[in-house]
Design a protein around this motif. Structure first.
Motif, PDB file in Angstrom:
ATOM      1  N   UNK A 572       0.643  -1.258  -0.025  1.00 45.75           N
ATOM      2  CA  UNK A 572      -0.051  -0.280   0.015  1.00 45.75           C
ATOM      3  C   UNK A 572       0.808   1.025  -0.259  1.00 45.75           C
ATOM      4  N   UNK A 573       1.950   1.357   0.742  1.00 39.82           N
ATOM      5  CA  UNK A 573       2.642   2.053   0.372  1.00 39.82           C
ATOM      6  C   UNK A 573       3.619   2.455   1.991  1.00 39.82           C
ATOM      7  N   UNK A 574       4.692   3.665   2.097  1.00 38.53           N
ATOM      8  CA  UNK A 574       4.421   3.633   3.341  1.00 38.53           C
ATOM      9  C   UNK A 574       4.062   4.783   4.563  1.00 38.53           C
ATOM     10  N   UNK A 575       3.986   4.489   5.174  1.00 41.47           N
ATOM     11  CA  UNK A 575       3.989   6.440   6.691  1.00 41.47           C
ATOM     12  C   UNK A 575       4.881   6.222   7.296  1.00 41.47           C
ATOM     13  N   UNK A 576       4.864   7.413   7.877  1.00 39.66           N
ATOM     14  CA  UNK A 576       6.409   7.597   8.597  1.00 39.66           C
ATOM     15  C   UNK A 576       6.032   8.200   9.721  1.00 39.66           C
ATOM     16  N   UNK A 577       4.990   7.653  10.955  1.00 35.90           N
ATOM     17  CA  UNK A 577       4.417   8.445  12.001  1.00 35.90           C
ATOM     18  C   UNK A 577       5.464   8.995  12.909  1.00 35.90           C
ATOM     19  N   UNK A 578       5.580  10.139  13.404  1.00 37.78           N
ATOM     20  CA  UNK A 578       6.935  10.797  14.473  1.00 37.78           C
ATOM     21  C   UNK A 578       6.313  11.344  15.143  1.00 37.78           C
ATOM     22  N   UNK A 579       7.050  11.440  16.807  1.00 41.53           N
ATOM     23  CA  UNK A 579       7.294  11.331  17.911  1.00 41.53           C
ATOM     24  C   UNK A 579       7.834  12.500  18.023  1.00 41.53           C
ATOM     25  N   UNK A 580       7.841  14.329  18.658  1.00 46.05           N
ATOM     26  CA  UNK A 580       8.345  15.619  19.055  1.00 46.05           C
ATOM     27  C   UNK A 580       9.085  15.828  20.329  1.00 46.05           C
ATOM     28  N   UNK A 581       9.730  16.321  20.351  1.00 49.83           N
ATOM     29  CA  UNK A 581       9.838  17.045  21.793  1.00 49.83           C
ATOM     30  C   UNK A 581      10.456  18.227  21.710  1.00 49.83           C
ATOM     31  N   UNK A 582       8.959  19.050  22.007  1.00 49.52           N
ATOM     32  CA  UNK A 582       9.233  19.828  22.031  1.00 49.52           C
ATOM     33  C   UNK A 582      10.095  21.044  23.174  1.00 49.52           C
ATOM     34  N   UNK A 583      10.751  21.671  22.883  1.00 48.18           N
ATOM     35  CA  UNK A 583      11.837  21.988  23.320  1.00 48.18           C
ATOM     36  C   UNK A 583      11.434  22.928  24.242  1.00 48.18           C
TER      37      UNK A 583
END
Lengths: 669, 152
Positions: A572-583
């Protein structure tokens, strides 16, 4: 400059008092110049609150961290969009935002209605002014957004602010609170007209005709606010829930429910002159629930993830609510003689009855939600022990009520106004009921045995059948009579009675949303720890972790996982979930990835890394039919817009006049 | 990963909070028992069984505890009792149906019944009596009769 905002709010407070006193005294002593000056004071309040808001916005956009509010809710690296959104991102700013919307609404009402309903207008202005006075007391004297960071005798600044809560740094959050506030504040207007009409003992339905569109637009804003909030929760919180029965979420739902009940029952008053007391009660309850909802977010009465920091404004809200409930109850009781029904219910088997039951179940749902929301406080007060009231209670009570309401949505169009004969009922109900039973049977045979899901899908088909037949019969009739094509005849039908057919479109949207809600019965989820190059499965999907990457941006640092997804063996394709840390705030947030389809969403959250940082912890979910909720929302929106278009055929609603009772002696032969 | 080094202190704090292990995995035991227990993290209104919030400070250890207790042979009731003993009845997702807390279930039903009764009273009060009213036709006959009388 830094004191100008605070000064503007104090002056606005003075003008709001003048608007109230000028209007009331002017009406009481019959002094038109006082009434007029009271109305002009409303414009002055708008100008001053706008000035204060502009100054706060300027401080936010220029990162003027001498202001405590700016330092607490923005930072230099935030984009201008989010700096703007910080206006309503904190307690003080959001109260100013409330005031500004109210000031704007008040100015628009005065501008549009100054020459209409002249006897009511002073009290409309007074009611809006009282509400404005209350919020300006908070803004100017209790939780001012213009508090400065003072050290010793001087004012100092900080190098950078703490930033907006990362969870709020999402596009829907720039729209969701304004929409909710436009809804909350907007209900002040029909309430003010209702109160004005009661005070002057205005006969008839003038206040309803004047505020019908206003109420509808306000209801639309409230709907948008609620659904945008649900969309935000779904896409941002990382667990796929769109409704968590949080007290603050519930608080936004309560006035929406009473507002919906009002929009239905008001038709009884317009068409039959019935339920006048009830309509006043409903619009008053809607306004007071708006105030309660606003206070729940801010006073810490109940614990909520959405709540602002606690502040000393609880007693102010309690006093204002008590005043509002007390005065409204008194004025309704004092005016009961002016609120008598003009006609009678001709039969239990009538559209009128279905409206009564619709209102009953809407109010039952409203009460259950309010009761469940406040129960922890009540129980602690009564027993001294804390209790939790979580989603299971709300679901158990509201799902059956919701299903009954769905049924009534379909039943309404099948029953005629005034009375329906049993033969008519049998004829009208036959095919929708057959369609419902066949649907339930087919789904049960196909392996679905969730009882509520079966009932919900069956009722959705029942309601859809009734609404589509209404459109089909009307369109076919116009087509046969005027020789138009199907699309033109459909448009003509809708245009002839936009309220009725717009309402049906809204109901179709609600059906679509129910389909989406029902899908939750079949949710699947899994949480896995997977290393790069490993695969895991959920439902028909197979997911491979290809890569873990990280990076650094001025506002936050990020880490994302690159995943390859297959369904039934098809890539189906690629998925790129992300996690962030706000400075600035040092808070983590997740950017989930969702593959949205009508039948189901594949929802991937990159939750964290394992303790040795070598594996990704991935939360994967399948949410069947959830897209129907968002699609249904758009249909609701379109239906509401249709309702707002003036009908091509102006309809009068002659009320049945009873001139006598037939007996065997007076029936003419 | 080089850019991460500059923020190692932050990363350590926040990532450690977010770091998960098998304790957050939801097996059938956790789902069955956990849906009867409230998540008391203060940030959500979910149950321990369906709380999916990242790094939840309550649900993750609670799940580990459920898995451990069940593996030691504790029944569902025993596991729930253990949580109630430690946290009080607020550990339950819904208050127990006894004493004052029974009213959480009763009141919505009572209000619904009162509403039904109010509708019944309304219908009784405002329903028109059975004989059909003669309105326009009757008045028309009266006017016509009066006119005819006038002609005579």
């Amino acid at each position: 400059m830094e004191n100008l905002g605070a000064l503007a709010l104090v002056l606005a407070f003075c003008f709001a008092i003048y608007a109230f006193l000028g209007s009331v005294v002017g009406a009481w002593k019959d002094k038109p110049f006082l009434i007029l000056s009271g109305q002009r004071a409303v414009y002055a309040v708008w100008g001053l609150v706008t000035l204060a808001s502009a100054l706060l916005l300027n401080a936010l956009l220029t990162s003027d961290f001498r202001f405590a509010y700016v330092a607490a809710h923005s930072n230099r690296e935030m984009s201008n969009n989010f700096k703007f959104a910080a206006w309503w991102g904190g307690q003080e700013g959001s109260l100013l935002f409330w005031s500004w919307i109210l000031a704007t609404y008040s100015a628009v009402v005065v501008f549009n209605s100054k020459n209409k309903l002249r006897n009511i207008m002073p009290y409309v202005v007074a009611t809006m002014a009282v509400t404005q006075i209350f919020f300006l007391i908070l803004n100017a004297f209790v939780v001012s957004p213009f508090q400065m960071l003072a050290v010793g005798k001087g004012i100092t600044s900080v190098p950078d602010g703490q930033g907006l809560n990362p969870l709020l740094q999402y596009w829907a959050m720039q729209i969701h609170p304004p929409m909710l506030y436009l809804g909350y504040v907007g209900f002040v207007v029909p309430f003010a007209f209702a109160l004005g009409s009661l005070i002057v003992k205005q006969p008839g339905d003038a206040w309803i005709h004047t505020t019908r569109r206003w109420t509808l637009v306000t209801w639309m804003f409230q709907t948008c606010g609620i659904v945008l909030g649900a969309g935000w929760a779904y896409a941002v919180l990382g667990w796929g829930g769109y409704w968590g029965w949080d007290p603050v979420e519930n608080a936004s739902l309560l006035p929406w429910i009473t507002g919906t009940a009002f929009l239905h029952s008001v038709m009884m008053q317009e068409k039959k002159g019935m339920m006048k007391v009830w309509n006043i009660v409903l619009i008053s309850a809607t306004f007071l629930l708006c105030i309660l909802g606003t206070s729940l977010t801010r006073t810490g009465l109940v614990s909520s993830v959405h709540a602002f920091a606690q502040s000393p404004i609880g007693p102010y809200f309690a006093a204002f609510l008590a005043l509002g409930v007390g005065f409204t109850t008194w004025i309704i009781l004092a005016r009961l003689d002016y609120l008598k029904s003009e006609s009678q219910l001709e039969s239990v088997m009538s559209r009128e009855s279905s409206f009564l039951f619709n209102n009953l179940f809407l109010l039952a749902s409203c009460f259950a939600i309010l009761w469940g929301t406040l129960f922890p406080v009540i129980s602690e007060y009564a027993t001294g022990e804390k209790v939790s009231v979580d989603a299971p209670f709300f679901n158990r009570v509201n799902i059956p009520i919701g299903l009954v309401l769905l049924l009534l949505t379909g039943v309404g169009p099948l029953i005629a106004w005034r009375r329906s004969s049993l033969d008519q009922l049998r004829r009208n109900f036959l095919w929708p009921t057959v369609a419902m039973v066949v649907t339930i049977g087919a789904l049960a045979v196909s392996g679905i045995h969730h009882i509520y899901a079966l009932m919900s899908f069956g009722l959705c088909v029942f309601v859809t059948w009734t609404i589509v037949s209404e459109f089909f019969k009307g369109t076919a009739s116009i087509r046969a009579k005027d020789g138009l094509g199907w699309p033109q005849a459909f448009m003509e039908l809708t245009h002839r009675n936009t309220r009725r057919y717009g309402g049906y479109i809204v109901h179709m949207g609600i059906v679509a949303m129910f389909i989406g809600f029902t899908g939750a019965a079949f949710n699947q989820d899994t949480t896995v720890e997977v290393a790069i190059g490993e695969k895991f499965k959920i439902g028909h999907y197979e997911i491979l972790v290809k890569e873990l990457k990280d990076g650094d941006l001025p506002n936050y640092i990020w880490q994302h996982a690159k995943l390859a997804v297959w369904k039934n063996g098809e890539f189906l394709g690629e998925m790129e979930p992300e996690r962030r840390l706000y400075k600035a705030s040092r808070q983590p947030a997740s950017e989930v990835k969702i593959r949205r389809r009508l039948n189901e969403d594949l929802y991937i959250n990159f939750a964290s890394t394992s303790e040795d940082s070598k594996k990704a912890v991935i939360q994967a979910y399948i949410f069947p039919l959830v897209t129907w909720i968002w699609a249904g929302f758009w249909v609701v929106l379109i239906g509401t817009w249709v309702c707002l278009v003036p009908s091509k055929v102006k309809r009068e609603f002659p009320k049945t006049e009873v001139v006598g009772i037939a007996t065997k002696d007076n029936v003419p032969v | 990963m080089s850019r991460f080094k500059r923020f190692i202190p932050l990363v350590l704090v926040a990532w450690a909070l977010g770091a998960q292990n098998a304790s957050m995995m939801i097996n059938p035991d956790v789902r069955r028992v956990g849906t009867k227990l409230a998540c008391l993290c203060g940030s959500c209104k979910n149950t321990v069984g369906d709380c999916q919030m990242i790094g939840c400070g309550y649900s993750s250890p609670a799940r580990t505890e459920i898995v451990n207790l069940v593996s030691l042979g504790a029944s569902d009731e025993n596991v729930i009792a253990k949580f109630v003993q430690r946290e009080g009845i607020k550990a339950l997702a819904v208050p127990p149906s006894s004493g004052f807390n029974l009213s959480i279930w009763i009141m919505p039903i009572v209000m619904l019944m009162l509403g039904l009764y109010a509708i019944f009273v309304y219908i009784q009060r405002y329903r028109r009596p059975a004989p059909a009213p003669v309105t326009v036709a009757h008045r028309f006959h009266e006017i016509a009769a009066k006119d005819l009388d006038g002609l005579e």
